[in-house]
Design a protein around this motif. Structure first.
Motif, mmCIF file in Angstrom:
data_model
loop_
_atom_site.group_PDB
_atom_site.id
_atom_site.type_symbol
_atom_site.label_atom_id
_atom_site.label_comp_id
_atom_site.label_asym_id
_atom_site.label_seq_id
_atom_site.Cartn_x
_atom_site.Cartn_y
_atom_site.Cartn_z
ATOM 1 N N SER A 1 0.806 -1.216 0.000
ATOM 2 C CA SER A 1 0.000 0.000 0.000
ATOM 3 C C SER A 1 0.841 1.269 0.000
ATOM 4 C CB SER A 1 -0.915 0.000 1.226
ATOM 5 O OG SER A 1 -0.155 -0.210 2.398
ATOM 6 N N LYS A 2 2.059 1.214 -0.474
ATOM 7 C CA LYS A 2 2.945 2.383 -0.464
ATOM 8 C C LYS A 2 2.770 3.218 -1.726
ATOM 9 C CE LYS A 2 5.249 1.608 3.417
ATOM 10 N NZ LYS A 2 5.276 2.539 4.537
ATOM 11 N N ALA A 3 1.542 3.490 -2.120
ATOM 12 C CA ALA A 3 1.283 4.318 -3.307
ATOM 13 C C ALA A 3 -0.110 4.894 -3.197
ATOM 14 C CB ALA A 3 1.430 3.492 -4.580
ATOM 15 N N PHE A 4 -0.354 5.964 -3.974
ATOM 16 C CA PHE A 4 -1.659 6.621 -3.998
ATOM 17 C C PHE A 4 -2.425 6.178 -5.234
ATOM 18 C CE2 PHE A 4 1.026 9.861 -1.760
ATOM 19 C CZ PHE A 4 0.427 9.719 -0.526
ATOM 20 N N THR A 5 -3.673 5.781 -5.039
ATOM 21 C CA THR A 5 -4.529 5.373 -6.158
ATOM 22 C C THR A 5 -5.573 6.420 -6.513
ATOM 23 O OG1 THR A 5 -6.019 4.235 -4.620
ATOM 24 C CG2 THR A 5 -4.238 2.939 -5.591
ATOM 25 N N ALA A 6 -5.639 7.520 -5.758
ATOM 26 C CA ALA A 6 -6.598 8.592 -6.038
ATOM 27 C C ALA A 6 -5.965 9.912 -5.627
ATOM 28 C CB ALA A 6 -7.910 8.369 -5.289
ATOM 29 N N ILE A 7 -5.957 10.902 -6.528
ATOM 30 C CA ILE A 7 -5.407 12.225 -6.240
ATOM 31 C C ILE A 7 -6.343 13.271 -6.831
ATOM 32 C CG2 ILE A 7 -2.993 11.501 -6.121
ATOM 33 C CD1 ILE A 7 -2.638 12.402 -8.976
#
Length: 905
Positions: free
Chosen positions: A557-563
Motif C-alpha cells: 500500500s505504499k502508493a496513492f490510487t486517487a489524487i
C-alpha cells in the motif's frame, strides 16, 4: 452486528455507523456524526432521558461515555464481555447492561459529586438466568426491571435490596424470549418469544380448587403468599418468519414487532388488535423503536444498511435512507459543492446532500458495477461509466436518464472524463487501448483516440479548456487536443505504472501518481517535469492479520490510487489502499496534514502492530471462525464464499480491507470527500476555532470595543476585538479603518496579532466586495512585518496560503476581464482615431470642436501640431473639454513672443 436506534421527543434519531455514531435531526433535516470513534464496530447505544449522557459499547464490551450536548468524551470503560442490551433508568440515576447471563447495574456519573475516583460505580450484579440475557426493560418508576433470556424464561428484579422478595421467574415460552414490557400502570407484563408467542402476565391470586367458595370482599386483605405473577392471556402472531425485535409504547398501548423476513406489524394491546402490516424488504428487521409521543416508528436493517422512520397514523415515511450495498468505487462533487454523487459495485448511483447528509435520489438503471461518475460544468447533468458497457447521462432536475452512450463493441468502461464545455465525453477501458469520444447532443461516437500501447487506466480534463490527459499501463501519459484532432505534445515517459492522474483547473499542469509511491508534476505546454513528491515516507500502512511480514516491510500500500487538485491549484490531496489521506502543498512539495481514515480494528490494515498474544504458528487467532459455537441456528449457518472479498458483506469470507477508492476537493469550500471502506468521509481543512479568548480581562467587552472605535482609536479597538475573538466585532473594526491610515496601523500592529489579522483577511477576502481595501491591508502588513514572517514561516503558513489564494483569484479575474474586453477596447480606440471633424459653421471664430478629436491642420502663425495638442489638453482641463480655436491660437502666439523675448535677453 446488530444496530440500535433511539428516537427522543420525535426530533433526533441516533444510529451506529460502523465504529461511529450518527445523529439525524428529523425536524431540521440535518445530520452529523459524533467526533469520537470506537476501536471496533458499535453493538449497543443508550441515551438517558434528559439527553445529556450517551453510552456506546462495541462488540468487545468496551464502552465510551459521552456528553451528548457538548459531543465530548467523558470516560472509557471495559465491561470485558459482549453486551447484549443496555438501558438507562427513566430517572437516569442508574443503567443496566446484559453481559452474558448476568445483569450488571451501574450508577450513572453525577456532576454534583466532587472528586470521584471513578465515574463508573457498580451497584449490583444480578444472576439467575442459565443462558445469555437478551433484553432489559425498566419500569416507569425506576424500581424494577425485567430481563429476558435464551433459557426460555424472563425474570423480574428490584433495584432496592430490601425488595429482594419481588424476584420471580416467568416460565412458559417454548423459544428464546426476546423482550418484555411493563404496562403504563405496571399491573401487566408482556413477554414475547422468537416463535411468535405473546404472553400477558398479571399479579393475581392463585385460583382456588373449590369453585363454590365465595370470593372475598375487596376490603379484605389478601395474603401476599397467595399472590404471584400468572399468565392471564396468550396471543400468537402466526407468521412463517421468526420474531426478531419488538417495541412497546405504554401510553398508547402500541406494540410494534419486526420479523426476520422484513415484515413488521402494529398491534393494540391488551386486545391484540392488528392495526397495520407492512414490509421493508426481504432482509430481517434488526431493531425497532418508538419515539416519546408514539407517532413515529424507527426500523433498522443491518444487512442492507437501511434506516426508516415511519409515521403509522398517516402511513407515510419521515425518513428513508439506505447506504450502498457494496463497496464504493467513485465519487464526485457538484460544481456548487452542495451535493456528492457516489457510485458502487452494486450498480447504484446515489446523490447525497452535503449539509443534511441525506440521500436525495438513487439511480438503478446500470446492470453492473459503476466505475466512474462526473459532473458537467453547470451541474445539472451527470455522467456515469459502468462495467455493463454503457456510459449514461443523467438529468438532475427531473432525475432521469436521457442519454446512453455505447461503443462499437461491448467493453467494460473503467475511466470517464467530461469536457468543460459539456459537448463531448470520453471513456476508456482496460480491455482495449483506445479512448472513445461521444457527442453529448447526438449520443454518437464521433472519434476514437488511438496511440496507447497498453490499457488506459485513467482520464482527466481541466476546467479552462478542452485538453484531455490519459494514462496507460504502457507507462506513458498522453495529452490530447480534442477539437484540434491531434496530440498537443509527445507522450510523457513516466517509468512506472500510473495509478491516478489529475489535471490542474487551469489545464497547464498535470499530477501523476505512480506505483513506486511518487507523485510527479508535469507542465503540459512544455512537456517538462516541474516537481516530484515522494509519498512513501508519508503513508502509514497497516498490517493485515494474515501477513507474515511487518507493516514497515510491506510494499502493498505504499502508493496513492486517487489524487485531486484544490480549486486554486495550490494543494493536492491523495489517498490509496492504506489508512492515510495526505494533503500536500504543491509549490513547496511538503506534507501539510495527514488524516487517518479509521481506527476500526474490524478492518484489515488499520493496525501497525498485531497483538503478539493472539499470534500462533498457524496464524492469528482472530482468523478462526467461531460461528459454529453460537447458540442460535441462524447464527451457525455459513453461507459465505471462501476467499470472497467483494459482493454481499454477509457472503464475504475474508475481513474487509481499509482503502480509499476515490477522493475529490470541494469546488467551493476548504473541504474534500473520500470514498472508503468505512463509507463516504468529508474532511474539513479549516483550522478555525469557535471561541478562543486571547489576553482577556474584565475591562475588555464588546461595548468598550465599539466605544474605542467611535473615538477613532483604531489600533486599540482592533486589539480588543482580537482579544474577544468575536468575528463580527473584528469585521466591524477592520472595515472601519480609513484607507489612508492602513499603512500607519500596520506598522504599529503588535507582532502577536499579525498572524491572526492575516488569517482573518484571508477568510473574508474571497467573499468581500472590497478588493482594493483588502489588497492594501495585505501589502501594508507584508511590508511592515515581512522580515519576521520570513523567519517564522511555519507560524504563518496557513494565513499566507489563504492570502495567496485570494491574490491568485483576483489576478485571475483581472486577466479574464482584460481578455474578455480586449476587442471592445480595440473597437473603441479605432473609432476614436478615425473620427473626422464636422465643420458646420464657416466662421472660424465660432467653430467648436471636440477635445477628443485630432487637430490635423497647422495654425496660421506657423505653430506646430504638437503645440496645439499640448494647449488643447491644458484648455480641456480648464473649460471642461471644449475650447475656442482662435483663442487657443492667439494664446499660443503670445507665448511664443514671450519666449522669443526671453531668448533675446
Amino acid at each position: 452486528m446488530k444496530s440500535d436506534f433511539k428516537v427522543k421527543d420525535g426530533t433526533k434519531l441516533l444510529s451506529p455507523v460502523g465504529n461511529r455514531v450518527s445523529v439525524f435531526d428529523l425536524i431540521n433535516n440535518k445530520s452529523y456524526t459524533l467526533p469520537y470513534e470506537h476501536r471496533k464496530n458499535i453493538a449497543r447505544i443508550a441515551l438517558n432521558k434528559q439527553e445529556t449522557l450517551l453510552l456506546s459499547v462495541d462488540v468487545d464490551g468496551r464502552a465510551i461515555l459521552v456528553n451528548f450536548n457538548a459531543r465530548t468524551v467523558l470516560h472509557h470503560f471495559n465491561f470485558k464481555d459482549k453486551v447484549q442490551d443496555l438501558k438507562f433508568t427513566p430517572d437516569s440515576r442508574y443503567f443496566a447492561i446484559a453481559c452474558g447471563r448476568f445483569i450488571q447495574v451501574w450508577k450513572t456519573p453525577d456532576y454534583t459529586e466532587d472528586r470521584q475516583f471513578a465515574p463508573f460505580v457498580r451497584h449490583r450484579v444480578y444472576a439467575g438466568h442459565f443462558a445469555d440475557v437478551t433484553s432489559i426493560t425498566w419500569s416507569s418508576d425506576s424500581r424494577f426491571f425485567v430481563s429476558t433470556s435464551k433459557d426460555l424464561t424472563s425474570r423480574i428484579f428490584s433495584l432496592d435490596s430490601d425488595e429482594s422478595s419481588v424476584a420471580m421467574t416467568f416460565a412458559g415460552h417454548r423459544d428464546t424470549v426476546i423482550n418484555a414490557f411493563f404496562s403504563k400502570d405496571q399491573e401487566i407484563i408482556y413477554t414475547i418469544s422468537k416463535d411468535g408467542a405473546l404472553f400477558q402476565w398479571e399479579y393475581t391470586k392463585k385460583p382456588s380448587d373449590d369453585s363454590d367458595e365465595e370470593e372475598p370482599d375487596s376490603d379484605e386483605e389478601v395474603d401476599p403468599s397467595l399472590m404471584s405473577w400468572r399468565i392471564t392471556k396468550k396471543n400468537f402472531f402466526f407468521s412463517d418468519a421468526k420474531v426478531k425485535c419488538a417495541a412497546f409504547h405504554p401510553s398508547s398501548n402500541l406494540l410494534v414487532v419486526g420479523f426476520t423476513n422484513g415484515e413488521f406489524r402494529l398491534y393494540e394491546l391488551p386486545e391484540f388488535n392488528m392495526i397495520q402490516q407492512l414490509s421493508m424488504g426481504q432482509n430481517e428487521v434488526n431493531t425497532v423503536n418508538i419515539n416519546k409521543s408514539g407517532e413515529w416508528l424507527s426500523f433498522g436493517s443491518a444487512k442492507l444498511g437501511q434506516l426508516l422512520v415511519y409515521e403509522w397514523q398517516s402511513e407515510s415515511y419521515i425518513l428513508k435512507q439506505q447506504g450502498h450495498f457494496d463497496s464504493t468505487n467513485a465519487l464526485a462533487y457538484s460544481p456548487d459543492g452542495s451535493r456528492v454523487v457516489t457510485a458502487s459495485d452494486d450498480g447504484k448511483i446515489k446523490i447525497w446532500d452535503v449539509v443534511s447528509g441525506f440521500c436525495l435520489n438513487t439511480f438503478e438503471e446500470h446492470t453492473s458495477a459503476v466505475t466512474a461518475v462526473r459532473f458537467a460544468k453547470k451541474g445539472q447533468v451527470m455522467f456515469s461509466a459502468s462495467m455493463d458497457g454503457t456510459v449514461k447521462a443523467w438529468d438532475l432536475i427531473r432525475y432521469r436518464n436521457f442519454r446512453t452512450f455505447t461503443a462499437t463493441e461491448r467493453i467494460k468502461f473503467s475511466a470517464l472524463a467530461v469536457d468543460p464545455s459539456g459537448e463531448v465525453i470520453c471513456a476508456a477501458s482496460q480491455d482495449t487501448f483506445d479512448i472513445y469520444v461521444w457527442s453529448v447532443q447526438t449520443a454518437q461516437l464521433v472519434d476514437t483516440l488511438a496511440g496507447h500501447e497498453g490499457p488506459v487506466s485513467c482520464l482527466a480534463f481541466g476546467v479552462e479548456n478542452s485538453v484531455l490527459a490519459s494514462a496507460s499501463w504502457d507507462k506513458t501519459v498522453r495529452v490530447w487536443s480534442l477539437f484540434g484532432r491531434s496530440q498537443q505534445v509527445e507522450p510523457f515517459e513516466i517509468y512506472s505504472d500510473v495509478l491516478a492522474i489529475a489535471m490542474r483547473p487551469d489545464s497547464k499542469e498535470i499530477a501523476v501518481s505512480t506505483l513506486n509511491g511518487q507523485v510527479q508534476f508535469w507542465d503540459v505546454e512544455n512537456a517538462k517535469q516541474t516537481g516530484n513528491i515522494d509519498g512513501r515516507k508519508d503513508i502509514i500502512s497497516g498490517r493485515y492479520l494474515e501477513d507474515r511480514f511487518t507493516a514497515h516491510n510491506s510494499s502493498r500500500s505504499k502508493a496513492f490510487t486517487a489524487i485531486d487538485y484544490s480549486f486554486d491549484g495550490l494543494a493536492l490531496v491523495a489517498g490509496g489502499n492504506n489508512n492515510s489521506i495526505c494533503l500536500y502543498d504543491i509549490p513547496n512539495e511538503v506534507l501539510l496534514r495527514r488524516f487517518t481514515v479509521s481506527l476500526n480494528m474490524d478492518l484489515n490494515g488499520t493496525q501497525q502492530f498485531l497483538n503478539s498474544s493472539r499470534l500462533t504458528d498457524a496464524g492469528s487467532l482472530d482468523l478462526l471462525d467461531r460461528d459454529g459455537e453460537n447458540s442460535d441456528l441462524e447464527d451457525r449457518l455459513d453461507d459465505s464464499l471462501p476467499g470472497s472479498k467483494r459482493g454481499d458483506p454477509s457472503l464475504r469470507k475474508t475481513r474487509p480491507e481499509i482503502r480509499v477508492t476515490s477522493i475529490q476537493f470541494s469546488p467551493t469550500a476548504a473541504s474534500f470527500a473520500a470514498s472508503s471502506t468505512e463509507g463516504i468521509l468529508i474532511f474539513s481543512v479549516d483550522d478555525s476555532v469557535i471561541f478562543d479568548p486571547f489576553d482577556l480581562d474584565i475591562d475588555i467587552t464588546p461595548e468598550a470595543t465599539l466605544e474605542t472605535l467611535k473615538e477613532k482609536n483604531y489600533l486599540n479597538a482592533l486589539a480588543m476585538a482580537f482579544r474577544l475573538n468575536e468575528r463580527y466585532l473584528i469585521h466591524q473594526v477592520y472595515e472601519s479603518v480609513p484607507a489612508v491610515d492602513i499603512k500607519l496601523l500596520a506598522n504599529d500592529l503588535p507582532i502577536v496579532y499579525v498572524e491572526r489579522l492575516l488569517s482573518f483577511i484571508s477568510s473574508i477576502a474571497m467573499t468581500s466586495p472590497h478588493v482594493e481595501f483588502n489588497l492594501l491591508w495585505l501589502k501594508s502588513i507584508i511590508t511592515a512585518h515581512g522580515k519576521y514572517i520570513n523567519t517564522h514561516k511555519h507560524e504563518f503558513a496557513s494565513a499566507l496560503r489563504g492570502a495567496q489564494r485570494f491574490i491568485a483569484r483576483v489576478a485571475k479575474h483581472v486577466v479574464k476581464t482584460s481578455k474578455n474586453n480586449e476587442y471592445s477596447y480595440l473597437f473603441l480606440s479605432s473609432t476614436e482615431k478615425d473620427q473626422e471633424l464636422d465643420i458646420e459653421d464657416e466662421d472660424e471664430d465660432n467653430i467648436i470642436v471636440d477635445a477628443s478629436s485630432d487637430i490635423e491642420e497647422s495654425d496660421e502663425n506657423g505653430d506646430s501640431d504638437e503645440d496645439l495638442e499640448d494647449a488643447e489638453d491644458d484648455d480641456e482641463e480648464e473649460n471642461g473639454g471644449w475650447f475656442d480655436k482662435k483663442t487657443l491660437a492667439n494664446s499660443l502666439g503670445n507665448e511664443d513672443e514671450d519666449s522669443d523675448e526671453e531668448d533675446s535677453e
